[in-house]
Enzyme design. Structure first.
Site, PDB file in Angstrom:
ATOM      1  N   GLU A  56       0.826  -1.214   0.000  1.00 23.46           N
ATOM      2  CA  GLU A  56       0.000   0.000   0.000  1.00 23.46           C
ATOM      3  C   GLU A  56       0.863   1.268   0.000  1.00 23.46           C
ATOM      4  O   GLU A  56       0.566   2.231  -0.692  1.00 23.46           O
ATOM      5  CB  GLU A  56      -0.950   0.009   1.202  1.00 23.46           C
ATOM      6  CG  GLU A  56      -2.099  -0.976   1.067  1.00 23.46           C
ATOM      7  CD  GLU A  56      -2.997  -0.660  -0.135  1.00 23.46           C
ATOM      8  OE1 GLU A  56      -3.048   0.495  -0.570  1.00 23.46           O
ATOM      9  OE2 GLU A  56      -3.622  -1.609  -0.638  1.00 23.46           O
ATOM     10  N   TYR A 139      -6.174   6.843   4.219  1.00 20.00           N
ATOM     11  CA  TYR A 139      -6.360   5.865   3.148  1.00 20.00           C
ATOM     12  C   TYR A 139      -5.627   4.559   3.483  1.00 20.00           C
ATOM     13  O   TYR A 139      -6.208   3.467   3.440  1.00 20.00           O
ATOM     14  CB  TYR A 139      -5.869   6.390   1.779  1.00 20.00           C
ATOM     15  CG  TYR A 139      -5.659   5.227   0.851  1.00 20.00           C
ATOM     16  CD1 TYR A 139      -6.755   4.595   0.277  1.00 20.00           C
ATOM     17  CD2 TYR A 139      -4.388   4.670   0.659  1.00 20.00           C
ATOM     18  CE1 TYR A 139      -6.597   3.454  -0.498  1.00 20.00           C
ATOM     19  CE2 TYR A 139      -4.225   3.529  -0.106  1.00 20.00           C
ATOM     20  CZ  TYR A 139      -5.331   2.932  -0.688  1.00 20.00           C
ATOM     21  OH  TYR A 139      -5.174   1.793  -1.420  1.00 20.00           O
ATOM     22  N   ASP A 157      -9.579   5.733  -2.281  1.00 20.55           N
ATOM     23  CA  ASP A 157      -8.457   6.290  -3.057  1.00 20.55           C
ATOM     24  C   ASP A 157      -9.012   6.992  -4.288  1.00 20.55           C
ATOM     25  O   ASP A 157     -10.236   7.061  -4.486  1.00 20.55           O
ATOM     26  CB  ASP A 157      -7.424   5.203  -3.402  1.00 20.55           C
ATOM     27  CG  ASP A 157      -7.858   4.360  -4.595  1.00 20.55           C
ATOM     28  OD1 ASP A 157      -9.079   4.335  -4.898  1.00 20.55           O
ATOM     29  OD2 ASP A 157      -6.991   3.750  -5.234  1.00 20.55           O
ATOM     30  N   CYS A 210     -13.049   1.967 -15.359  1.00 18.98           N
ATOM     31  CA  CYS A 210     -13.556   3.345 -15.255  1.00 18.98           C
ATOM     32  C   CYS A 210     -12.370   4.279 -15.012  1.00 18.98           C
ATOM     33  O   CYS A 210     -12.264   4.939 -13.989  1.00 18.98           O
ATOM     34  CB  CYS A 210     -14.562   3.421 -14.108  1.00 18.98           C
ATOM     35  SG  CYS A 210     -15.540   4.918 -14.123  1.00 18.98           S
ATOM     36  N   CYS A 217     -16.725   2.669 -21.226  1.00 16.38           N
ATOM     37  CA  CYS A 217     -18.180   2.670 -21.013  1.00 16.38           C
ATOM     38  C   CYS A 217     -18.901   1.708 -21.966  1.00 16.38           C
ATOM     39  O   CYS A 217     -19.912   1.101 -21.593  1.00 16.38           O
ATOM     40  CB  CYS A 217     -18.744   4.081 -21.180  1.00 16.38           C
ATOM     41  SG  CYS A 217     -17.979   5.280 -20.066  1.00 16.38           S
ATOM     42  N   CYS A 220     -18.867  -1.650 -20.417  1.00 15.79           N
ATOM     43  CA  CYS A 220     -18.905  -1.640 -18.950  1.00 15.79           C
ATOM     44  C   CYS A 220     -20.152  -2.373 -18.430  1.00 15.79           C
ATOM     45  O   CYS A 220     -21.264  -2.115 -18.905  1.00 15.79           O
ATOM     46  CB  CYS A 220     -18.909  -0.188 -18.461  1.00 15.79           C
ATOM     47  SG  CYS A 220     -19.115  -0.061 -16.680  1.00 15.79           S
ATOM     48  N   CYS A 226     -25.189   3.413 -14.698  1.00  8.75           N
ATOM     49  CA  CYS A 226     -24.240   4.461 -14.309  1.00  8.75           C
ATOM     50  C   CYS A 226     -24.840   5.848 -14.604  1.00  8.75           C
ATOM     51  O   CYS A 226     -25.199   6.153 -15.744  1.00  8.75           O
ATOM     52  CB  CYS A 226     -22.935   4.284 -15.089  1.00  8.75           C
ATOM     53  SG  CYS A 226     -21.818   5.686 -14.960  1.00  8.75           S
TER      54      CYS A 226
HETATM   55  S1  SF4 Z   1     -20.332   3.370 -17.700  1.00 10.22           S
HETATM   56 FE1  SF4 Z   1     -19.935   4.526 -15.833  1.00 10.22          FE
HETATM   57  S2  SF4 Z   1     -18.930   3.065 -14.459  1.00 10.22           S
HETATM   58 FE2  SF4 Z   1     -18.812   2.217 -16.507  1.00 10.22          FE
HETATM   59  S3  SF4 Z   1     -16.819   2.919 -17.291  1.00 10.22           S
HETATM   60 FE3  SF4 Z   1     -18.366   4.397 -17.970  1.00 10.22          FE
HETATM   61  S4  SF4 Z   1     -18.336   5.980 -16.394  1.00 10.22           S
HETATM   62 FE4  SF4 Z   1     -17.327   4.176 -15.511  1.00 10.22          FE
END
Ligand code: SF4
Length: 339
Positions: A56, A139, A157, A210, A217, A220, A226
């Site tokens: 860490e 953290y 973080d 992300c 996205c 994702c 999201c």
């Molecule tokens: S859809 Fe949302 S959670 Fe997924 S990569 Fe894009 S911004 Fe990140």
């Protein structure tokens, strides 16, 4: 967590989030982590709390790819806090190599000494106890308590903060540093069960999917829920601060430290490097002067002079390194600390 969805555009707002959305995101992240997480040695179930703590500290502001080889070397050399506590500081700094921010290495050794001398060579388990150690911030304390000891903590973080703010608040990026309100908000998303996987999973998801500049996205697993994606991914009004490196004092300090570490490897006598070599007023050092050094050290000293011809600036940075405990001056020579 209250059950009301309210995507916000206020850059400091932390909206309440509907429970079904929270559950869906938790389940998705935990499943994704179990399937996609990188195999990192400090994630091995048999790893020690000390190994997690070292990972860490090394990983702060340094990519995992650079950390892993150094971490392996460190764990081989100093497998317990007591081993690091007894190590010569010059050796500790030398093995830190180019991970950057070498004061982290000094603080880690200070923490190792406290753990070895006062805590029976056992890394503490709670956030409160971990925060008592030198160089351990909120953290790191939360991460070690979670990943090493299975405590339910809120690990926050930069990757975690970015994922949460996009998915639940609809903003591209969080504020510069987390405040109390953001920490409380994030704590509401930490599940009762599988909280270690959640903490590690959100962090990994932010590092691999992300990401700050190029989020994936299109593929994702959270794209349908999201908030930021559903809003059309609006850009934040404020641009992220990019940390300049070239020409900075940090770059020059790093070059001086590199020269000292290279000289340390050469084990020349007398130890260290003549301070005159750093502060001589010629821009390119006289090869005759450099002739007293081995080739690698001469190149490292010349690199310092390439970066700056300003003697006062170099002297100031040398004084700072000595004051920070990263170097020591003796009889006109500069060296890594020999304690
Ligand atoms: S859809 Fe949302 S959670 Fe997924 S990569 Fe894009 S911004 Fe990140």
């Amino acid at each position: 967590m209250t059950h009301r969805a309210s995507p916000e555009t206020n850059p400091t707002a932390f909206p309440e989030v509907a429970e079904p959305l929270v559950s869906r995101v938790q389940e998705t992240i935990i499943s994704w982590f179990e399937a996609e997480a990188r195999e990192l040695p400090w994630r091995d179930p048999n790893t020690t709390a000390w190994a997690v703590l070292v990972s860490e500290i090394m990983s702060q502001q340094t990519p995992v790819s650079r950390v892993e080889p150094r971490w392996r070397e460190w764990m081989e050399a100093w497998p317990t806090p007591a081993d690091l506590a007894l190590a010569p500081t010059a050796e500790v700094l030398h093995r830190w190599d180019r991970l950057g921010y070498p004061r982290r290495a000094l603080r880690l050794q200070e923490a190792a000494r406290v753990i070895a001398d006062d805590l029976g060579n056992e890394v503490p388990e709670t956030v409160e106890e971990l925060l008592e150690l030198p160089g351990i911030g909120s953290y790191t304390a939360a991460a070690v308590a979670s990943f090493a000891h299975g405590q339910r903590t809120t690990v926050l973080d930069t990757n975690v903060r970015r994922v949460l703010i996009r998915v639940f608040a609809g903003r591209e990026r969080p504020a510069t540093s987390p405040g109390r309100r953001e920490t409380e908000w994030a704590t509401g998303f930490v599940p009762e069960q599988h909280h270690v996987e959640w903490n590690a999973g959100v962090m990994e998801f932010g590092a691999l999917v992300c990401t700050a500049r190029n989020p994936g996205c299109a593929d994702c697993p959270l794209r349908d829920v999201c908030t930021w994606n559903r809003l059309g991914r609006p850009a934040s009004a404020t641009k992220p601060k990019t940390q300049k490196w070239a020409g900075t004092d940090r770059q020059l300090r790093g070059a001086i430290m590199d020269a000292l570490k290279t000289a340390h490897s050469a084990e020349a006598e007398p130890a260290g490097i003549s301070i005159d070599l750093f502060t001589t007023s010629v821009t390119v050092l006289d090869p005759d002067t450099l002739g007293s050094l081995d080739e690698s050290t001469a190149a490292a000293v010349a690199r310092v002079r390439e970066l700056s011809a300003d003697d006062q600036r170099i002297s100031r940075l040398i004084s700072d390194l000595v004051a920070d405990g990263l170097a020591q001056e003796h009889a006109g020579r500069l060296d890594l600390p020999r304690t």
